[in-house]
Scaffold this active site. Structure first.
Site, PDB file in Angstrom:
ATOM      1  N   LYS A  81       0.802  -1.229   0.000  1.00  0.00           N
ATOM      2  CA  LYS A  81       0.000   0.000   0.000  1.00  0.00           C
ATOM      3  C   LYS A  81       0.837   1.282   0.000  1.00  0.00           C
ATOM      4  O   LYS A  81       0.458   2.255  -0.633  1.00  0.00           O
ATOM      5  CB  LYS A  81      -0.908   0.024   1.234  1.00  0.00           C
ATOM      6  CG  LYS A  81      -2.056  -0.967   1.217  1.00  0.00           C
ATOM      7  CD  LYS A  81      -2.767  -0.846   2.560  1.00  0.00           C
ATOM      8  CE  LYS A  81      -4.088  -1.539   2.586  1.00  0.00           C
ATOM      9  NZ  LYS A  81      -4.860  -1.201   3.776  1.00  0.00           N
ATOM     10  N   ASP A 115     -10.180   3.089   2.818  1.00  0.00           N
ATOM     11  CA  ASP A 115     -10.339   2.541   4.180  1.00  0.00           C
ATOM     12  C   ASP A 115     -11.080   3.511   5.104  1.00  0.00           C
ATOM     13  O   ASP A 115     -11.946   3.104   5.887  1.00  0.00           O
ATOM     14  CB  ASP A 115      -8.971   2.208   4.797  1.00  0.00           C
ATOM     15  CG  ASP A 115      -8.457   0.852   4.348  1.00  0.00           C
ATOM     16  OD1 ASP A 115      -9.275   0.001   3.936  1.00  0.00           O
ATOM     17  OD2 ASP A 115      -7.225   0.642   4.400  1.00  0.00           O
TER      18      ASP A 115
HETATM   19  P1  NAP Z   1      -0.425  -1.676  11.554  1.00  0.00           P
HETATM   20  O1  NAP Z   1      -0.165  -0.584  10.582  1.00  0.00           O
HETATM   21  O2  NAP Z   1       0.600  -2.745  11.737  1.00  0.00           O
HETATM   22  O3  NAP Z   1      -0.672  -0.969  13.009  1.00  0.00           O
HETATM   23  C1  NAP Z   1      -0.837  -1.748  14.148  1.00  0.00           C
HETATM   24  C2  NAP Z   1      -1.279  -0.869  15.326  1.00  0.00           C
HETATM   25  O4  NAP Z   1      -1.599  -1.736  16.425  1.00  0.00           O
HETATM   26  C3  NAP Z   1      -0.222   0.120  15.827  1.00  0.00           C
HETATM   27  O5  NAP Z   1      -0.865   1.278  16.279  1.00  0.00           O
HETATM   28  C4  NAP Z   1       0.408  -0.667  16.988  1.00  0.00           C
HETATM   29  O6  NAP Z   1       0.969   0.169  17.980  1.00  0.00           O
HETATM   30  C5  NAP Z   1      -0.815  -1.337  17.567  1.00  0.00           C
HETATM   31  N1  NAP Z   1      -0.480  -2.532  18.353  1.00  0.00           N
HETATM   32  C6  NAP Z   1      -0.050  -3.731  17.889  1.00  0.00           C
HETATM   33  N2  NAP Z   1       0.135  -4.587  18.917  1.00  0.00           N
HETATM   34  C7  NAP Z   1      -0.190  -3.906  20.063  1.00  0.00           C
HETATM   35  C8  NAP Z   1      -0.220  -4.243  21.447  1.00  0.00           C
HETATM   36  N3  NAP Z   1       0.137  -5.470  21.862  1.00  0.00           N
HETATM   37  N4  NAP Z   1      -0.625  -3.309  22.323  1.00  0.00           N
HETATM   38  C9  NAP Z   1      -1.015  -2.081  21.903  1.00  0.00           C
HETATM   39  N5  NAP Z   1      -0.997  -1.689  20.615  1.00  0.00           N
HETATM   40  C10 NAP Z   1      -0.590  -2.595  19.696  1.00  0.00           C
HETATM   41  O7  NAP Z   1      -1.790  -2.425  11.238  1.00  0.00           O
HETATM   42  P2  NAP Z   1      -3.080  -1.862  10.444  1.00  0.00           P
HETATM   43  O8  NAP Z   1      -2.937  -2.128   9.002  1.00  0.00           O
HETATM   44  O9  NAP Z   1      -3.327  -0.478  10.897  1.00  0.00           O
HETATM   45  O10 NAP Z   1      -4.223  -2.872  10.982  1.00  0.00           O
HETATM   46  C11 NAP Z   1      -4.638  -2.889  12.345  1.00  0.00           C
HETATM   47  C12 NAP Z   1      -5.778  -3.899  12.518  1.00  0.00           C
HETATM   48  O11 NAP Z   1      -6.909  -3.468  11.776  1.00  0.00           O
HETATM   49  C13 NAP Z   1      -5.462  -5.302  12.002  1.00  0.00           C
HETATM   50  O12 NAP Z   1      -6.012  -6.232  12.892  1.00  0.00           O
HETATM   51  C14 NAP Z   1      -6.179  -5.390  10.661  1.00  0.00           C
HETATM   52  O13 NAP Z   1      -6.593  -6.703  10.343  1.00  0.00           O
HETATM   53  C15 NAP Z   1      -7.407  -4.504  10.937  1.00  0.00           C
HETATM   54  N6  NAP Z   1      -7.951  -3.867   9.724  1.00  0.00           N
HETATM   55  C16 NAP Z   1      -9.286  -4.009   9.473  1.00  0.00           C
HETATM   56  C17 NAP Z   1      -9.827  -3.389   8.371  1.00  0.00           C
HETATM   57  C18 NAP Z   1     -11.302  -3.557   8.062  1.00  0.00           C
HETATM   58  O14 NAP Z   1     -11.694  -3.258   6.921  1.00  0.00           O
HETATM   59  N7  NAP Z   1     -12.119  -3.964   8.991  1.00  0.00           N
HETATM   60  C19 NAP Z   1      -9.014  -2.619   7.510  1.00  0.00           C
HETATM   61  C20 NAP Z   1      -7.659  -2.469   7.816  1.00  0.00           C
HETATM   62  C21 NAP Z   1      -7.132  -3.105   8.943  1.00  0.00           C
HETATM   63  P3  NAP Z   1       2.515   0.653  17.889  1.00  0.00           P
HETATM   64  O15 NAP Z   1       2.519   1.836  16.941  1.00  0.00           O
HETATM   65  O16 NAP Z   1       2.853   1.034  19.287  1.00  0.00           O
HETATM   66  O17 NAP Z   1       3.312  -0.506  17.375  1.00  0.00           O
END
Ligand code: NAP
Length: 299
Positions: A81, A115
């Site tokens: 992306k 998104d």
């Molecule tokens: P990403 O860019 O990797 O970001 C992950 C986020 O989660 C960061 O803010 C990270 O914090 C935080 N995090 C991870 N582990 C943690 C923990 N143990 N404690 C506290 N914070 C934690 O991922 P993303 O693409 O944004 O996706 C995030 C989630 O959304 C995923 O589960 C994905 O499947 C879901 N999602 C859903 C949709 C939908 O259409 N429903 C769309 C996109 C994503 P740090 O910055 O401190 O590392």
């Protein structure tokens, strides 16, 4: 292609058979094929959507090749992306968010990010207005960026809370150019939630296989709160169970996925797809853990 047998109606303004696809690595888990093929089938469109495993080094060839082959459009997922920004012509929103999830191949190669609008529509679908609402976004990763930009643009007062507070601060700095936003760590979450109308978990906490995880428990919530967890695997996360216990309204992650897909579908075809069919296809696939690219499901 043997899709003509699924013709149910004639689409007058979209009469060519077209291929569509999602590019990513890994990609076999993607629900996009099942969701878009269900919509194409329901509309009687002779179109087909497939998943393609593409490495970052091949992204430019893949996008330009799809354009040359007459593809109707593409979605991009992890890890492509951000890289796509240097290949496509990004919209203002995609540029702000720093990522492209939808590629339009009609007039040049335009990169969109749907998104944020997907999250906004998941809320409005449930009758939740955004303007003037206090929204607490947990997370500062890719999904949180899209949601924070969209909801700030729509007039919400946004607080971004993240484990790594510097990331929340950096995102808040970016979003402050277009709306009302502030950054925080996780200290004092309970007090913040007291003044919050909509709490959105956009971290990966609670996602399978770490399903007992939650950043917020029922004792921190109130009954006037809406809790939206964008994690959709499992469908009912621990956070949503806690919200139910507190008497708060809940929204799971499926409708964001469906509406971001519906917005992409509209960009590619000019047609509003049946979101109920797309939702059913996704929920069925999640329920059965069965995700077959190119299959006509949900109709
Ligand atoms: P990403 O860019 O990797 O970001 C992950 C986020 O989660 C960061 O803010 C990270 O914090 C935080 N995090 C991870 N582990 C943690 C923990 N143990 N404690 C506290 N914070 C934690 O991922 P993303 O693409 O944004 O996706 C995030 C989630 O959304 C995923 O589960 C994905 O499947 C879901 N999602 C859903 C949709 C939908 O259409 N429903 C769309 C996109 C994503 P740090 O910055 O401190 O590392």
């Amino acid at each position: 292609m043997h899709l003509s047998k699924y013709f149910l109606t004639t689409i007058n303004n979209y009469d060519n058979m077209k291929l569509f696809g999602v590019l990513g690595d890994p990609i076999s888990h993607s629900l996009s094929p099942v969701m878009h093929n269900a919509a194409f089938c329901a509309l009687g469109m002779d179109c087909s959507y497939h998943a393609f495993r593409v490495k970052p080094d091949s992204l430019e060839y893949a996008i330009k090749g799809a354009g040359a082959l007459g593809f109707g459009g593409l979605n991009l997922t992890i890890p492509l992306k951000e890289k796509a920004l240097g290949i496509v012509e990004p919209t203002e929103m995609a540029k702000n968010i720093g990522a492209v999830n939808t590629v339009e191949l009609k007039n040049g190669i335009v990169g969109h990010n749907t998104d944020g609008i997907g999250a906004q529509m998941a809320l409005t679908d449930r009758g939740i207005g955004i303007t003037g609402k206090n929204v607490l976004v947990l997370g500062a990763g890719g999904a949180a960026r899209a949601i924070a930009f969209q909801l700030a643009k729509d007039g919400a007062s946004v607080t971004i809370a993240n484990r790594t507070v510097e990331r929340a601060q950096a995102l808040a700095r970016d979003v402050s150019k277009i709306g009302d936003v502030r950054a925080s760590g996780f200290d004092g979450l309970k007090e913040m939630i007291r003044d919050t109308d909509v709490l959105i978990n956009s971290t990966s906490v609670g996602m399978s296989p770490n399903t007992p995880g939650t950043l917020v428990t029922s004792d921190m919530m109130h009954p006037d709160l809406t809790v939206f967890d964008i994690v959709y695997n499992p469908l009912k996360t621990r956070l949503l169970l806690e919200a139910e216990k507190a008497g708060a309204a809940t929204i799971d992650g499926v409708m964001m996925l469906v509406y971001q897909g519906a917005e992409a579908f509209k960009i590619w075809t000019g047609i509003s797809p049946p979101v109920d069919v797309m939702e059913k296809a996704v929920r069925d696939a999640l329920g059965s853990q069965h995700n077959v690219a190119g299959a006509c499901v949900g109709v």
